[in-house]
Design a protein around this motif. Sequence first.
Motif, PDB file in Angstrom:
ATOM      1  N   GLY A   8       0.821  -1.213   0.000  1.00  0.00           N
ATOM      2  CA  GLY A   8       0.000   0.000   0.000  1.00  0.00           C
ATOM      3  C   GLY A   8       0.848   1.252   0.000  1.00  0.00           C
ATOM      4  O   GLY A   8       0.560   2.215  -0.705  1.00  0.00           O
ATOM      5  N   SER A   9       1.898   1.246   0.797  1.00  0.00           N
ATOM      6  CA  SER A   9       2.797   2.404   0.846  1.00  0.00           C
ATOM      7  C   SER A   9       3.476   2.619  -0.500  1.00  0.00           C
ATOM      8  O   SER A   9       3.628   3.753  -0.955  1.00  0.00           O
ATOM      9  CB  SER A   9       3.855   2.215   1.933  1.00  0.00           C
ATOM     10  OG  SER A   9       3.244   2.187   3.195  1.00  0.00           O
ATOM     11  N   ALA A  12       0.984   4.198  -2.873  1.00  0.00           N
ATOM     12  CA  ALA A  12       0.781   5.613  -2.558  1.00  0.00           C
ATOM     13  C   ALA A  12       1.965   6.449  -3.038  1.00  0.00           C
ATOM     14  O   ALA A  12       1.788   7.544  -3.570  1.00  0.00           O
ATOM     15  CB  ALA A  12       0.558   5.792  -1.066  1.00  0.00           C
ATOM     16  N   THR A  38      -0.549   4.561   4.226  1.00  0.00           N
ATOM     17  CA  THR A  38      -1.818   3.840   4.193  1.00  0.00           C
ATOM     18  C   THR A  38      -2.515   4.064   5.527  1.00  0.00           C
ATOM     19  O   THR A  38      -1.873   4.309   6.551  1.00  0.00           O
ATOM     20  CB  THR A  38      -1.610   2.331   3.945  1.00  0.00           C
ATOM     21  OG1 THR A  38      -0.751   1.824   4.954  1.00  0.00           O
ATOM     22  CG2 THR A  38      -1.023   2.068   2.569  1.00  0.00           C
ATOM     23  N   SER A  46      -5.490   5.547   1.625  1.00  0.00           N
ATOM     24  CA  SER A  46      -4.220   6.172   1.982  1.00  0.00           C
ATOM     25  C   SER A  46      -4.436   7.656   2.245  1.00  0.00           C
ATOM     26  O   SER A  46      -5.394   8.257   1.742  1.00  0.00           O
ATOM     27  CB  SER A  46      -3.197   6.026   0.857  1.00  0.00           C
ATOM     28  OG  SER A  46      -2.778   4.697   0.739  1.00  0.00           O
ATOM     29  N   THR A 128      -5.927   3.585  -2.159  1.00  0.00           N
ATOM     30  CA  THR A 128      -4.493   3.312  -2.235  1.00  0.00           C
ATOM     31  C   THR A 128      -4.045   2.946  -3.642  1.00  0.00           C
ATOM     32  O   THR A 128      -2.946   3.290  -4.057  1.00  0.00           O
ATOM     33  CB  THR A 128      -4.118   2.206  -1.238  1.00  0.00           C
ATOM     34  OG1 THR A 128      -4.467   2.659   0.076  1.00  0.00           O
ATOM     35  CG2 THR A 128      -2.643   1.876  -1.271  1.00  0.00           C
TER      36      THR A 128
END
Length: 138
Positions: A8-9, A12, A38, A46, A128
């Motif tokens: 997820g990070s 983003a 996130t 996010s 996200t």
Amino acid sequence: MKMRLLFGSACAAMAIAVATPAAAHDSGETVKPIFQQTISNIPGKSLIAVVVDYKPGGASQSHTHAKSAFILGYVLSGAIESQVNDGPRRVYRAGESFYEQPGSRHPVSRNASKSKPAKLLAVFVVDTDDKELTTPVK
């Protein structure tokens, strides 16, 4: 779970990287990503923040944002003229804020001053997996 957070990070971060060139052009604005994370208790969402620096008289091109994006705009310094969808144009001064609902169009976003710079913090709550945060309206 850590792998999902890491993925997820990464998504983003990619969204920020993709969005910045679309929003930054030679019209007197500079967009700088400052935060991305996130939201652990809202799966698939996010939080992303960018600072938009406007030169005197600078403006953003008319644009839309990711369809999932709820946006808070907060004026850090100077004065920003803004219009969301077909609403009224309004000048926001340092310390004032506005928001954009998901799917909104942002036809006007500019420095209200021809002689002083202005700075805006834009905070996005977004899916996200959205790849582009800002898309110019043609």
